[in-house]
Design a protein around this motif. Sequence first.
Motif, PDB file in Angstrom:
ATOM      1  N   LEU A  33       0.841  -1.191   0.000  1.00 45.49           N
ATOM      2  CA  LEU A  33       0.000   0.000   0.000  1.00 45.49           C
ATOM      3  C   LEU A  33       0.878   1.244   0.000  1.00 45.49           C
ATOM      4  O   LEU A  33       2.001   1.215   0.507  1.00 45.49           O
ATOM      5  CB  LEU A  33      -0.905   0.016   1.239  1.00 45.49           C
ATOM      6  N   TYR A  35       0.825   5.578   0.797  1.00 40.13           N
ATOM      7  CA  TYR A  35       0.094   6.727   1.340  1.00 40.13           C
ATOM      8  C   TYR A  35      -0.251   7.709   0.223  1.00 40.13           C
ATOM      9  O   TYR A  35       0.604   8.068  -0.592  1.00 40.13           O
ATOM     10  CB  TYR A  35       0.927   7.419   2.418  1.00 40.13           C
ATOM     11  N   TYR A  36      -1.506   8.141   0.230  1.00 35.72           N
ATOM     12  CA  TYR A  36      -2.050   8.959  -0.857  1.00 35.72           C
ATOM     13  C   TYR A  36      -2.628  10.249  -0.282  1.00 35.72           C
ATOM     14  O   TYR A  36      -3.365  10.215   0.718  1.00 35.72           O
ATOM     15  CB  TYR A  36      -3.144   8.162  -1.573  1.00 35.72           C
ATOM     16  N   HIS A  70      -3.678   7.826 -11.594  1.00 33.77           N
ATOM     17  CA  HIS A  70      -2.959   7.328 -10.420  1.00 33.77           C
ATOM     18  C   HIS A  70      -3.247   5.841 -10.194  1.00 33.77           C
ATOM     19  O   HIS A  70      -2.336   5.051  -9.884  1.00 33.77           O
ATOM     20  CB  HIS A  70      -3.355   8.122  -9.170  1.00 33.77           C
ATOM     21  N   ALA A  74      -0.637   2.835 -10.264  1.00 31.33           N
ATOM     22  CA  ALA A  74      -0.486   2.019  -9.064  1.00 31.33           C
ATOM     23  C   ALA A  74      -0.634   0.537  -9.398  1.00 31.33           C
ATOM     24  O   ALA A  74       0.104  -0.304  -8.871  1.00 31.33           O
ATOM     25  CB  ALA A  74      -1.519   2.434  -8.015  1.00 31.33           C
ATOM     26  N   PHE A  82      -4.317   2.117  -1.705  1.00 24.28           N
ATOM     27  CA  PHE A  82      -3.812   3.365  -1.145  1.00 24.28           C
ATOM     28  C   PHE A  82      -4.303   3.526   0.293  1.00 24.28           C
ATOM     29  O   PHE A  82      -5.417   3.109   0.635  1.00 24.28           O
ATOM     30  CB  PHE A  82      -4.306   4.567  -1.952  1.00 24.28           C
ATOM     31  N   VAL A  84      -5.203   6.584   2.437  1.00 28.35           N
ATOM     32  CA  VAL A  84      -5.528   7.964   2.080  1.00 28.35           C
ATOM     33  C   VAL A  84      -5.529   8.863   3.310  1.00 28.35           C
ATOM     34  O   VAL A  84      -6.149   8.543   4.334  1.00 28.35           O
ATOM     35  CB  VAL A  84      -6.908   8.022   1.393  1.00 28.35           C
ATOM     36  N   TYR A 101     -11.039  10.692  -6.388  1.00 29.03           N
ATOM     37  CA  TYR A 101     -10.721   9.265  -6.378  1.00 29.03           C
ATOM     38  C   TYR A 101     -11.958   8.378  -6.500  1.00 29.03           C
ATOM     39  O   TYR A 101     -12.012   7.466  -7.328  1.00 29.03           O
ATOM     40  CB  TYR A 101      -9.956   8.925  -5.103  1.00 29.03           C
ATOM     41  N   TYR A 112      -8.818   0.752  -0.674  1.00 25.77           N
ATOM     42  CA  TYR A 112      -8.357   1.958   0.012  1.00 25.77           C
ATOM     43  C   TYR A 112      -8.684   1.852   1.497  1.00 25.77           C
ATOM     44  O   TYR A 112      -9.586   1.128   1.917  1.00 25.77           O
ATOM     45  CB  TYR A 112      -8.976   3.227  -0.587  1.00 25.77           C
ATOM     46  N   SER A 319       6.039   7.765   0.011  1.00 23.59           N
ATOM     47  CA  SER A 319       4.610   7.884  -0.224  1.00 23.59           C
ATOM     48  C   SER A 319       4.329   7.792  -1.727  1.00 23.59           C
ATOM     49  O   SER A 319       5.258   7.700  -2.535  1.00 23.59           O
ATOM     50  CB  SER A 319       4.122   9.258   0.260  1.00 23.59           C
ATOM     51  N   TRP A 320       3.048   7.837  -2.073  1.00 22.38           N
ATOM     52  CA  TRP A 320       2.695   7.973  -3.484  1.00 22.38           C
ATOM     53  C   TRP A 320       2.910   9.401  -3.955  1.00 22.38           C
ATOM     54  O   TRP A 320       3.583   9.649  -4.943  1.00 22.38           O
ATOM     55  CB  TRP A 320       1.240   7.562  -3.727  1.00 22.38           C
ATOM     56  N   GLU A 330       5.234   8.534  -7.289  1.00 24.70           N
ATOM     57  CA  GLU A 330       4.421   8.917  -8.452  1.00 24.70           C
ATOM     58  C   GLU A 330       5.350   9.396  -9.572  1.00 24.70           C
ATOM     59  O   GLU A 330       6.343  10.089  -9.309  1.00 24.70           O
ATOM     60  CB  GLU A 330       3.454  10.037  -8.067  1.00 24.70           C
TER      61      GLU A 330
END
Length: 349
Positions: A33, A35-36, A70, A74, A82, A84, A101, A112, A319-320, A330
């Motif tokens: 996973l 973090y988003y 995204h 992913a 994610f 979130v 999202y 999520y 993180s993302w 990202e």
Amino acid sequence: MTRFLTSLSLTLLLIGGSPSLLSAAAPPRDLVLAYYYPWYQQGDWTRHGYFGEPTLGNYGTDDAKIAAQHIDWAQAAGLDGFVVSWGGPQDMTDKHFRAGYLQADNADQLKYAFIYESLGRLDAADGETNERIDFSKRRVVRRFQEDLAYLNKQFCGDERYLKIDGRPVVVLYVTRTFRNFNAQTLQDIEKEVGQSFYFIADEPFILGEQKDPATAENGLRDGKPLFDAYTAYNMFESDLVKEGEPAIDYMRREALPVFKTWAEQTVFCPTLMPKYHDFRGKRTLTGTPEQYKKMVAMMQELPKRPVGHGIGSIYLITSWNEWWEGTTIEPDTTDGEAFLKANREALGR
């Protein structure tokens, strides 16, 4: 793509919490996973400085097309979902997540969960400014209870929400700031909300008593962990960083011994932090995709305790898209999709 969807389908079965669906011969499945952060305004990222340039430019996280991209990326990286950032009802994170999202046409392809931003929510209810959240104050308990009730009502019934053994997952940010908190407090809150959660606590840290669950504020109580599982969102401590050193070296030297201690005594979810370069001017940790692959391999060697039925470990990527702290995987204009490829290869996805 067919092979990936088959793998994803297996994951969704495992995290659905139905033991009858599981085969005794099936090996535990690790979850990965990231973090988003749904807190970016289209064309205006002036709230803080940031490091790097996202391939998508200064996007808005309330845009469903951005979220869809995204999610596609992913999936290509082998992520299962994610975690979130959530700062309360009607906070930007809440509004943008709903508008962006959840409206993406491919939002059913990933799970999520939320990371509850306790600093900002509970310290505001506490009324203090010393980053200590006192649960002996009724208003703090009430705020926490009301927020969990909101999450439960608004999101936890969603089939896309990540559950472990049928319990919605919530990551609690910096529980090491919680004072006068105990198992009874948690049980009372869950009873009032009418939902049992799977709490992953951000308790371990690189300094002080949080190095060991036996001495941590909210680690072991009478030999038993207070929370279901533990993680460390960010083990960064500027004074311990050698300016410009690779994140893999810092994490091996400073974080890994702490992680090992926690993993031996609790269910521990390792952190993968590829780099760090934030807007506050702290010392920088550099990182390349190849170094990130080595970090994954390093964390995979930690002692393991099953997270839940059919689930081996949970790896949490910091993180993302936390561009303000420069920890992102990202795609950007420097590395492109290289970190996504590195993540997929390192985890054998």
